[in-house]
Design an enzyme around this catalytic site. Structure first.
Site, PDB file in Angstrom:
ATOM      1  N   ASP A  77       8.307  -1.740  27.438  1.00 32.33           N
ATOM      2  CA  ASP A  77       8.100  -1.302  28.822  1.00 32.33           C
ATOM      3  C   ASP A  77       9.414  -1.237  29.612  1.00 32.33           C
ATOM      4  O   ASP A  77       9.418  -1.097  30.824  1.00 32.33           O
ATOM      5  CB  ASP A  77       7.117  -2.248  29.534  1.00 32.33           C
ATOM      6  CG  ASP A  77       7.585  -3.704  29.483  1.00 32.33           C
ATOM      7  OD1 ASP A  77       8.708  -3.973  28.990  1.00 32.33           O
ATOM      8  OD2 ASP A  77       6.826  -4.580  29.945  1.00 32.33           O
ATOM      9  N   ASP A  94      17.463 -15.823  27.735  1.00 27.65           N
ATOM     10  CA  ASP A  94      16.157 -16.313  28.186  1.00 27.65           C
ATOM     11  C   ASP A  94      15.582 -17.367  27.250  1.00 27.65           C
ATOM     12  O   ASP A  94      16.124 -17.619  26.172  1.00 27.65           O
ATOM     13  CB  ASP A  94      15.172 -15.135  28.347  1.00 27.65           C
ATOM     14  CG  ASP A  94      15.212 -14.154  27.173  1.00 27.65           C
ATOM     15  OD1 ASP A  94      15.831 -14.473  26.136  1.00 27.65           O
ATOM     16  OD2 ASP A  94      14.618 -13.068  27.295  1.00 27.65           O
ATOM     17  N   GLU A 102      10.660  -8.453  33.760  1.00 25.12           N
ATOM     18  CA  GLU A 102       9.515  -7.569  33.560  1.00 25.12           C
ATOM     19  C   GLU A 102       9.517  -6.437  34.588  1.00 25.12           C
ATOM     20  O   GLU A 102      10.203  -6.529  35.613  1.00 25.12           O
ATOM     21  CB  GLU A 102       8.226  -8.385  33.753  1.00 25.12           C
ATOM     22  CG  GLU A 102       8.063  -9.529  32.770  1.00 25.12           C
ATOM     23  CD  GLU A 102       7.647  -9.076  31.375  1.00 25.12           C
ATOM     24  OE1 GLU A 102       7.993  -7.957  30.969  1.00 25.12           O
ATOM     25  OE2 GLU A 102       6.971  -9.855  30.691  1.00 25.12           O
ATOM     26  N   HIS A 152      11.708  -3.708  29.740  1.00 30.61           N
ATOM     27  CA  HIS A 152      12.235  -4.977  30.258  1.00 30.61           C
ATOM     28  C   HIS A 152      13.506  -5.372  29.504  1.00 30.61           C
ATOM     29  O   HIS A 152      13.698  -4.992  28.343  1.00 30.61           O
ATOM     30  CB  HIS A 152      11.183  -6.092  30.260  1.00 30.61           C
ATOM     31  CG  HIS A 152      10.823  -6.677  28.934  1.00 30.61           C
ATOM     32  ND1 HIS A 152       9.571  -6.553  28.374  1.00 30.61           N
ATOM     33  CD2 HIS A 152      11.525  -7.423  28.050  1.00 30.61           C
ATOM     34  CE1 HIS A 152       9.524  -7.190  27.213  1.00 30.61           C
ATOM     35  NE2 HIS A 152      10.715  -7.732  26.985  1.00 30.61           N
TER      36      HIS A 152
HETATM   37  C1  GLP Z   1      11.534 -10.283  24.211  1.00 28.78           C
HETATM   38  C2  GLP Z   1      12.883 -10.837  24.623  1.00 28.78           C
HETATM   39  C3  GLP Z   1      13.850  -9.706  24.921  1.00 28.78           C
HETATM   40  C4  GLP Z   1      13.918  -8.774  23.713  1.00 28.78           C
HETATM   41  C5  GLP Z   1      12.555  -8.198  23.456  1.00 28.78           C
HETATM   42  C6  GLP Z   1      12.511  -7.225  22.293  1.00 28.78           C
HETATM   43  O1  GLP Z   1      10.870  -9.761  25.284  1.00 28.78           O
HETATM   44  N1  GLP Z   1      12.777 -11.657  25.780  1.00 28.78           N
HETATM   45  O2  GLP Z   1      15.120 -10.251  25.211  1.00 28.78           O
HETATM   46  O3  GLP Z   1      14.842  -7.744  23.981  1.00 28.78           O
HETATM   47  O4  GLP Z   1      11.672  -9.286  23.192  1.00 28.78           O
HETATM   48  O5  GLP Z   1      12.426  -7.880  21.059  1.00 28.78           O
HETATM   49  P1  GLP Z   1      12.465  -7.135  19.669  1.00 28.78           P
HETATM   50  O6  GLP Z   1      13.912  -6.945  19.338  1.00 28.78           O
HETATM   51  O7  GLP Z   1      11.812  -8.109  18.719  1.00 28.78           O
HETATM   52  O8  GLP Z   1      11.740  -5.856  19.783  1.00 28.78           O
END
Ligand code: GLP
Length: 274
Positions: A139, A70, A146, A141
């Site tokens: 949540d 993404d 989402e 995702h």
């Molecule tokens: C964002 C990214 C996800 C990632 C998530 C968790 O939403 N788009 O791909 O998995 O953050 O990030 P973190 O590893 O910092 O908790």
């Protein structure tokens, strides 16, 4: 879907897994290894470890093609919080990958829908991804799919929900008003189409989502549950992320003595390769 609650650093564990998979695959120019990659704080240790593997000449990325999950919309590539910046800074600039083999969605493209379509077609053109590594939102995702995302979704523009914007705002000086509200993301189907999926979850704040992912019913309101339908998906957790799981669930997966269990034993006896 499998579960591994690792006693080790899950970033190092994931790096070791990627290392093994790429080496077993023996990629060549005409048969590259197609790897899906995430951003976030969770995978940082994995990238550090993969850089070590590469610098010690234990693993080459010459014949690896990457697709990032993404990217934010409208954030310049050189913005320190863009996923482009993250990936080059934390990984690609330190390994022997040909930058032509790196694919990250362009959130500044004039035609975002077209950008997404071409990205999806490019993955398909390589015969799909061999392995995709992901993180998980509080949540549930995955990538930027989402709650409420279609379980059949492909790469597309996505409006971020308030809790994701709030979680991301820590990267933007805690200013919600400066945090992007739109992103381009692989869809859930795009992820499910990969031959293998490894999702990493670290910390107590991910424990509800992990419990739902493993023990809950498949629901678009918790997108990671879609992985229950995948042939070869694993949730790699640290002990904190596993906190909300039932003990009987943890025991069940421990007793499977599958390849993840074997790797955990290998790491426990021999340590990580480097
Ligand atoms: C964002 C990214 C996800 C990632 C998530 C968790 O939403 N788009 O791909 O998995 O953050 O990030 P973190 O590893 O910092 O908790």
């Amino acid at each position: 879907m499998r579960l591994l609650v690792s006693q080790h650093n899950i970033g190092k564990w994931a790096a070791y897994y990627v290392y093994k998979k790429i080496r077993e695959f023996k990629p060549t120019k005409s048969k590259p290894f197609v790897l899906g990659l995430p951003t976030g704080s969770t995978p940082l240790d994995m990238y550090k470890e993969l850089i070590k593997f590469n610098q010690q000449k234990l693993l080459s990325f010459k014949h690896v093609i990457t697709f990032n999950m993404d990217e934010y919309v409208s954030l310049p590539d050189d913005h320190p919080k863009s996923y482009h910046y993250y990936m080059f800074n934390n990984f690609f600039n330190h390994i022997d990958i040909d930058h032509k083999n790196v694919n990250i969605l362009n959130g500044n493209a004039t035609y975002l829908d077209y950008e997404c379509k071409v990205f999806e077609e490019k993955i398909a053109g390589f015969g799909g991804m061999e392995l995709i590594i992901g993180g998980i939102g509080e949540d549930g995702h995955i990538a930027f799919n989402e709650p409420g995302s279609s379980l059949n979704s492909v790469t597309r523009v996505k409006t971020l929900n308030y809790s994701t914007i709030l979680a991301s705002s820590r990267l933007f000086g805690d200013k919600v008003e400066d945090t992007p509200t739109l992103a381009l993301t692989m869809g859930i189907k795009t992820i499910l189409d990969a031959n293998e999926v490894l999702i990493m979850a670290k910390g107590l704040n991910k424990s509800q989502a992990v419990a739902h992912a493993i023990e809950g019913s498949v629901s678009s309101m918790c997108p990671v549950t879609a992985l229950q339908m995948h042939r070869k998906a694993v949730m790699l957790c640290d002990e904190y992320a596993a906190f909300e799981l039932k003990l009987k669930t943890i025991r069940y997966f421990e007793n499977l003595k599958d390849e993840y269990y074997n790797l955990e034993q290998e790491v426990a006896t021999k340590g990580f390769t480097n």
